[in-house]
Design a protein around this motif. Structure first.
Motif, mmCIF file in Angstrom:
data_model
loop_
_atom_site.group_PDB
_atom_site.id
_atom_site.type_symbol
_atom_site.label_atom_id
_atom_site.label_comp_id
_atom_site.label_asym_id
_atom_site.label_seq_id
_atom_site.Cartn_x
_atom_site.Cartn_y
_atom_site.Cartn_z
ATOM 1 N N PRO A 291 0.823 -1.226 0.000
ATOM 2 C CA PRO A 291 0.000 0.000 0.000
ATOM 3 C C PRO A 291 0.855 1.274 0.000
ATOM 4 O O PRO A 291 0.494 2.267 -0.620
ATOM 5 N N ASP A 292 2.017 1.231 0.677
ATOM 6 C CA ASP A 292 2.871 2.413 0.730
ATOM 7 C C ASP A 292 3.553 2.691 -0.605
ATOM 8 O O ASP A 292 4.049 3.800 -0.839
ATOM 9 N N ALA A 293 3.597 1.676 -1.473
ATOM 10 C CA ALA A 293 4.220 1.873 -2.790
ATOM 11 C C ALA A 293 3.415 2.863 -3.635
ATOM 12 O O ALA A 293 3.840 3.244 -4.724
ATOM 13 N N MET A 294 2.251 3.280 -3.106
ATOM 14 C CA MET A 294 1.401 4.242 -3.825
ATOM 15 C C MET A 294 1.984 5.645 -3.871
ATOM 16 O O MET A 294 1.447 6.530 -4.512
ATOM 17 N N LYS B 44 -5.965 5.295 -4.544
ATOM 18 C CA LYS B 44 -4.974 4.308 -4.989
ATOM 19 C C LYS B 44 -4.771 3.194 -3.958
ATOM 20 O O LYS B 44 -4.489 2.058 -4.310
ATOM 21 N N LYS B 45 -4.929 3.528 -2.667
ATOM 22 C CA LYS B 45 -4.711 2.494 -1.645
ATOM 23 C C LYS B 45 -5.815 1.444 -1.673
ATOM 24 O O LYS B 45 -5.566 0.273 -1.386
ATOM 25 N N ILE B 46 -7.039 1.856 -2.010
ATOM 26 C CA ILE B 46 -8.123 0.872 -2.133
ATOM 27 C C ILE B 46 -7.750 -0.152 -3.207
ATOM 28 O O ILE B 46 -7.868 -1.359 -3.015
ATOM 29 N N ILE B 47 -7.262 0.356 -4.359
ATOM 30 C CA ILE B 47 -6.899 -0.541 -5.470
ATOM 31 C C ILE B 47 -5.670 -1.373 -5.094
ATOM 32 O O ILE B 47 -5.547 -2.541 -5.478
#
Length: 524
Positions: A244-247, A309-312
């Motif tokens: 998730p942090d890669a967003m 983006k974190k949802i995806i």
């Protein structure tokens, strides 16, 4: 042709990074996109030659390390599994390159961005075409390096620095497991060459290895350590925190990491090593439990996220759980089929999200959106197609692979199968819920954006719209078109690239599961 397929992206990287300032941003973008497109055309031809015509290609380029007993060379293996992955990686990378020319046009460092994308693709191609574990490890580390460079692309932002370091450190843990696995493989088999090791696995099923002072079955230990590597890259439970942090990186990076490269590397490793895993029932049990738990756990976190983006990203984590537990049930071909389908609709979702963020001047919080249906109708249609495919709506790409994974799980008729079936079904219901939440809050709810950003909002320009259009078509049709080829009964497509013991085959059993079991995921 086969070598060009791999090295054209590297050439794109070298040209962009060395001569970018002389070529201008448009010149380097043109070079990167052209070379990437050429690589895609070559991988399409190789997909036809190797996949359809069943002519696998083996290339020994030159020796790398040649020392007494230890022998590792630069060698490339193009079998059905490799060309399938090459097709996915090059097609999505080409579209992401094209998308980036529009999305990053305002960025002063666009040249550096395009060169990193090309390098990322090159390392992923190295990983999937290698014919030995050492070369695979080279590609594996290269993909990790590029993810660090791309997540940290806007390096003046503190959060981007933290996320990139987190991705690097968490992946180190998985890479450590993979490195020990390669040592153990050499200790047992005296080689790191795939063809030699896979041919000998059945003769070593009783051998023992001492590790941390305890005696283990060598096949169990090797397969478990390989899986630790896969957990790191494919973001399974425990080592999922980097995903998730890669967003924090630009949106095209998220699409590339989550759809075609990086996260699929772990699944690819398990499928490539299917001859080893088939002789280790204990590890397969463990893989199934971890995969099913990840699918459920990540989906349940996705519900409570408000960042678009974190949802995806959490939905990627959840879908990777499906792929991993399909491998645990010895359904490797179905797992690759889901990787193939998932790549297109997940790239579509990320790039559509990028289109929304682009239109709203970098706003990512879905609570500050709403009412965008009339402003961004094209993007709405694309996100809708991607979300329906992700939910597994009938006759879209996700439906063909996701539902058969659940049917195969149930048709094991044991505790493990039933456990993963019901967890998978609950995950599917949660997926449908957060997908609808995302669409509703972004497009259908009352307007909640800043007036200044809505005034300037516009739908995707051509450079963004064309890749979305292509991915939209793929998300609708690709599952239907490739279903019989990848997972049809008795299909000869996989040739010898995937190995399953006869007692673990249950594709036919899944045809005879009760009808209501097949309807459950649909109702969810």
């Amino acid at each position: 042709m086969y070598l060009l397929l791999i090295f054209l992206p590297l050439l794109g990287f070298i040209v962009s990074i060395s001569f970018g300032r002389f070529l201008s941003t448009r010149g380097s973008a043109l070079v990167s996109c052209t070379l990437m497109l050429s690589s895609f055309v070559l991988s399409f031809i190789s997909f036809f030659e190797v996949g359809f015509s069943r002519c696998p290609v083996y290339i020994k380029l030159f020796p790398w390390i040649d020392c007494e007993m230890f022998d590792a060379s630069w060698g490339f293996m193009f079998d059905s599994l490799t060309v399938t992955m090459c097709f996915v990686v090059t097609s999505i990378s080409t579209l992401v390159h094209l998308y980036s020319t529009g999305y990053m046009s305002h960025d002063p460092h666009q040249t550096r961005f395009m060169s990193f994308l090309s390098l990322f693709t090159f390392f992923m191609l190295m990983l999937i075409t290698s014919d030995n574990f050492l070369q695979l490890f080279f590609g594996w580390e290269g993909v990790g390096l590029c993810s660090y460079l791309l997540i940290n692309f806007w390096f003046t932002r503190l959060q981007a620095n933290k996320s990139a370091i987190k991705a690097m450190v968490v992946n180190r843990i998985g890479d450590f497991g993979l490195a020990i696995a390669i040592f153990a493989i050499f200790l047992v088999f005296k080689s790191v060459d795939f063809s030699l090791i896979f041919a000998l696995v059945c003769y070593f099923s009783d051998s023992k290895l001492y590790f941390l002072g305890y005696s283990f079955s060598s096949i169990d230990l090797i397969s478990f350590l390989l899986f630790v590597g896969a957990i790191g890259k494919s973001a399974q439970l425990i080592l999922h925190t980097w995903l998730p942090d890669a967003m924090e990186g630009p949106t095209p990076v998220s699409a590339l990491i989550h759809a075609a490269t990086m996260v699929t590397a772990g699944v690819f490793l398990i499928v490539r090593c299917s001859p080893i895993y088939e002789y280790s029932s204990n590890t397969l049990f463990f893989i199934t439990v971890i995969g099913a738990t990840t699918a459920f756990f990540s989906a349940s976190i996705g519900v409570f996220q408000n960042d678009l983006k974190k949802i995806i990203a959490y939905s990627t984590c959840s879908q990777l759980g499906y792929m991993i537990f399909a491998c645990g049930l010895s359904s490797y071909s179905v797992s690759v089929f889901h990787v193939f389908n998932h790549a297109y609709f997940k790239a579509l979702l990320f790039l559509s999200a990028g289109s929304v963020i682009h239109a709203l001047s970098d706003e990512q919080d879905i609570r500050r959106m709403g009412g965008l249906l009339h402003i961004l109708p094209f993007t709405y249609v694309m996100i809708l197609i991607g979300s329906l495919a992700l939910m597994g709506f009938p006759f879209l790409a996700g439906f063909y692979s996701k539902d058969i994974i659940l049917e195969l799980a149930y048709s094991k008729y044991n505790f493990l199968g039933t456990f993963s079936y019901w967890l998978g079904c609950f995950s599917a219901s949660i997926t449908a819920f957060y997908s609808f939440k995302l669409i509703y809050n972004t497009f259908l709810a009352n307007q909640n954006s800043f007036k200044s950003s809505v005034e300037r909002a516009h739908d995707a320009p051509f450079a963004l719209a064309f890749p979305l259009c292509v991915l939209g078509l793929f998300s609708v049709f690709i599952g239907f078109l490739t279903k019989d080829m990848f997972i049809g009964l008795g299909t000869p497509f996989w040739n010898n690239s995937i190995f399953v013991l006869p007692e673990n085959l249950n594709l036919i059993d899944s045809e005879f599961t009760p009808v209501y079991i097949k309807w459950v995921p649909f109702f969810f």
